[in-house]
Design a protein around this motif. Structure first.
Motif, short mmCIF file in Angstrom:
data_model
loop_
_atom_site.label_atom_id
_atom_site.label_comp_id
_atom_site.label_asym_id
_atom_site.label_seq_id
_atom_site.Cartn_x
_atom_site.Cartn_y
_atom_site.Cartn_z
N ALA A 285 0.81 -1.22 0.00
CA ALA A 285 0.00 0.00 0.00
C ALA A 285 0.84 1.27 0.00
O ALA A 285 0.36 2.34 -0.40
CB ALA A 285 -0.93 0.00 1.21
N GLN A 286 2.09 1.17 0.43
CA GLN A 286 2.94 2.34 0.47
C GLN A 286 3.16 2.87 -0.95
O GLN A 286 3.58 2.16 -1.85
CB GLN A 286 4.29 1.99 1.11
N ASP A 287 2.85 4.12 -1.15
CA ASP A 287 2.95 4.79 -2.45
C ASP A 287 2.00 4.21 -3.51
O ASP A 287 2.14 4.51 -4.69
CB ASP A 287 4.40 4.73 -2.99
N SER A 288 1.06 3.36 -3.08
CA SER A 288 0.09 2.79 -4.03
C SER A 288 -1.33 2.93 -3.49
O SER A 288 -2.19 2.08 -3.73
CB SER A 288 0.40 1.31 -4.29
N THR A 289 -1.56 3.99 -2.73
CA THR A 289 -2.88 4.27 -2.17
C THR A 289 -3.41 5.58 -2.74
O THR A 289 -2.71 6.59 -2.72
CB THR A 289 -2.81 4.38 -0.63
N ILE A 290 -4.63 5.53 -3.27
CA ILE A 290 -5.24 6.74 -3.80
C ILE A 290 -6.44 7.12 -2.94
O ILE A 290 -6.97 6.30 -2.18
CB ILE A 290 -5.68 6.57 -5.27
N THR A 291 -6.88 8.37 -3.05
CA THR A 291 -8.05 8.84 -2.33
C THR A 291 -9.30 8.61 -3.17
O THR A 291 -9.22 8.35 -4.38
CB THR A 291 -7.93 10.33 -2.00
N VAL A 292 -10.44 8.73 -2.54
CA VAL A 292 -11.69 8.60 -3.29
C VAL A 292 -11.86 9.75 -4.28
O VAL A 292 -12.47 9.59 -5.34
CB VAL A 292 -12.90 8.51 -2.33
N GLN A 293 -11.28 10.89 -3.94
CA GLN A 293 -11.34 12.03 -4.89
C GLN A 293 -10.55 11.71 -6.16
O GLN A 293 -10.99 12.03 -7.27
CB GLN A 293 -10.80 13.30 -4.24
N GLU A 294 -9.40 11.06 -5.99
CA GLU A 294 -8.62 10.67 -7.16
C GLU A 294 -9.36 9.62 -8.00
O GLU A 294 -9.35 9.69 -9.24
CB GLU A 294 -7.26 10.13 -6.72
N LEU A 295 -9.99 8.68 -7.32
CA LEU A 295 -10.77 7.68 -8.05
C LEU A 295 -11.89 8.33 -8.84
O LEU A 295 -12.11 8.00 -10.02
CB LEU A 295 -11.36 6.65 -7.07
N LYS A 296 -12.60 9.25 -8.22
CA LYS A 296 -13.70 9.94 -8.91
C LYS A 296 -13.17 10.72 -10.12
O LYS A 296 -13.79 10.72 -11.20
CB LYS A 296 -14.39 10.89 -7.93
N ALA A 297 -12.02 11.37 -9.96
CA ALA A 297 -11.43 12.12 -11.07
C ALA A 297 -11.07 11.19 -12.22
O ALA A 297 -11.27 11.52 -13.40
CB ALA A 297 -10.21 12.89 -10.59
N TRP A 298 -10.53 10.02 -11.90
CA TRP A 298 -10.19 9.05 -12.94
C TRP A 298 -11.44 8.58 -13.67
O TRP A 298 -11.45 8.45 -14.89
CB TRP A 298 -9.46 7.85 -12.33
N GLN A 299 -12.51 8.34 -12.90
CA GLN A 299 -13.75 7.90 -13.54
C GLN A 299 -14.32 8.99 -14.44
O GLN A 299 -14.77 8.72 -15.56
CB GLN A 299 -14.78 7.50 -12.47
N ASP A 300 -14.30 10.23 -13.96
CA ASP A 300 -14.83 11.34 -14.75
C ASP A 300 -14.02 11.57 -16.02
O ASP A 300 -14.57 11.98 -17.06
CB ASP A 300 -14.85 12.63 -13.92
N ALA A 301 -12.72 11.31 -15.95
CA ALA A 301 -11.85 11.49 -17.12
C ALA A 301 -11.82 10.25 -18.01
O ALA A 301 -11.11 10.23 -19.02
CB ALA A 301 -10.43 11.82 -16.65
N ASP A 302 -12.60 9.24 -17.63
CA ASP A 302 -12.69 7.99 -18.40
C ASP A 302 -11.32 7.32 -18.56
O ASP A 302 -10.97 6.81 -19.62
CB ASP A 302 -13.31 8.25 -19.77
N GLU A 303 -10.56 7.36 -17.44
CA GLU A 303 -9.27 6.68 -17.45
C GLU A 303 -9.47 5.16 -17.60
O GLU A 303 -10.51 4.62 -17.21
CB GLU A 303 -8.52 6.96 -16.14
N LYS A 304 -8.47 4.49 -18.13
CA LYS A 304 -8.56 3.04 -18.35
C LYS A 304 -8.20 2.32 -17.05
O LYS A 304 -7.06 1.95 -16.81
CB LYS A 304 -7.63 2.62 -19.48
#
Length: 393
Positions: A285-304
């Motif tokens: 998890a160290q350096d591989s944890t994202i926030t829910v805000q980052e997840l939402k941004a990825w979804q909104d940007a249609d990231e793969k």
């Protein structure tokens, strides 16, 4: 075995106390002397949650003279299914304050001491020293071991209880007369092996069954009646409606209460001792944890990305993050999930709070998905910070 009373009797009972406790007074084994002992007793309940709720209410009703409450959490709606000391009107308030208000309504003749703080190695000895008896209503291994160690070091007895789904356990640990918690459980279980009630659930009424047994044992110890559960583990199965008792012997090799004890003071870090998260999960998890805000941004940007929910199916039915595919953690641990992972999308894992997803992340990274991440805070953080219209649990 019978044990001597834990406290001396108070000088007298008032007229109001005689009226209130009359059903105790007419029991020969309790009587006036036993009730005076309860009046003179000081009992601390650790945790105002599932077990603490019935324990506090019945200790107050029984006339324990000084009742301490320690809890640092606040009342949440999901608590109300089992934590009957709290009310709709106290949502968002500190649990210790909410519990104290209910207890005062039950019995205004006793003294309530509120410790609205987290119990830790810096304050546990000072707080415990103020009481004759400890009732442990905690739900995590780190605090259980700390409570045990502090009680042994101070020479105090404590009544322990544990609940999970339909199963409950209870015992009395008093190193002076029998085993301590470490004699029964020398080492905590591996991280993730025993889910918490928040992850696995608990039948609400089970709290009353075990909490009332804890109070029963507390009264016996304080008044010096009956045979307390020292050296015995009581196991209750609510589905089969069975009780059984298992003998627990003092371990002469116990590092805390054994003949050659090596633990003479509190541990530096109980979370580390109990391994709340495995070393592998923490490293992953160290350096591989994202926030829910980052997840939402990825979804909104249609990231793969390929979003995976590693909880259980019944949890997924309650609430889920949009776009998540359900693959329970167990399938990662046995390797079956790996063949379901796409190679052309970034793997994003989540669970309820972030513990189970970190464990799954370790497996995924070991399988070669180096850029995989997990969502810190999980579904709970998503509901709080992204979409409060969704239910929480």
């Amino acid at each position: 075995m019978s044990l001597p009373p834990l406290v001396e009797p108070a000088a007298d009972l008032t007229r109001d106390e005689v009226n209130r406790y009359s059903r105790h007074l007419i029991i020969p084994d309790v009587g006036m002397t036993g009730q005076k002992r309860l009046k003179n007793a000081k009992v601390l309940v650790v945790g105002a949650g599932g077990l603490g709720s019935p324990a506090l209410m019945y200790l107050a009703a029984a006339g324990v003279g000084t009742l301490g409450i320690i809890d640092f959490d606040i009342v949440d709606e999901s608590n109300l299914q089992r934590q009957i000391i709290h009310r709709q009107a106290t949502l968002g308030l500190p649990k210790a304050e909410s519990a104290a208000a209910t207890v005062r309504e039950i019995n205004p003749l006793i003294e309530i001491v509120v410790h609205n703080t987290a119990l830790d190695r810096d304050n546990v000895l000072e707080i415990f020293a103020q009481y004759d008896l400890i009732v442990d209503g905690t739900d995590n291994f780190a605090t259980r071991y700390m409570v045990n160690d502090a009680a042994v070091l101070l020479g105090k007895p404590y009544v322990w209880g544990s609940i999970y789904r339909f199963d409950g356990q209870a015992s009395v640990f008093w190193a002076e007369h029998g085993p301590c918690y470490r004699c029964l459980y020398p080492e905590p279980p591996p991280p993730g092996m025993v889910p918490s009630c928040a992850e696995g659930g608990v039948l609400g009424v089970l709290c009353a069954s075990i909490g009332s047994i804890q109070v029963n044992e507390a009264i016996k110890l304080l008044a010096g009646i009956g045979e307390p559960l020292v050296g015995r583990l009581m196991i209750y199965d609510a589905l089969e409606m069975t009780y059984r008792s298992v003998k627990v012997r003092k371990d002469p090799e116990c590092p805390l209460c054994g003949e050659n004890a090596t633990i003479t003071e509190l541990l530096e870090d109980y979370e580390a001792f109990c391994g709340a998260v495995s070393v592998e999960a923490a490293d992953a998890a160290q350096d591989s944890t994202i926030t829910v805000q980052e997840l939402k941004a990825w979804q909104d940007a249609d990231e793969k990305i390929f979003l995976i929910d590693v909880r259980e199916p019944n949890e997924y039915e309650i609430v889920s993050i949009p776009g998540a595919t359900l693959i329970p953690k167990g399938e990662f641990l046995n390797g079956n999930a790996l063949e379901k992972l796409p190679q052309d999308r970034k793997i994003v894992l989540h669970c309820k709070s972030g513990v189970r997803s970190a464990e799954a992340l370790a497996v995924v990274k070991q399988a070669g998905f180096a850029d995989a991440v997990h969502v810190g805070g999980g579904v709970l953080a998503w509901v709080r910070q992204i979409d409060p219209s969704l239910p929480s649990y």
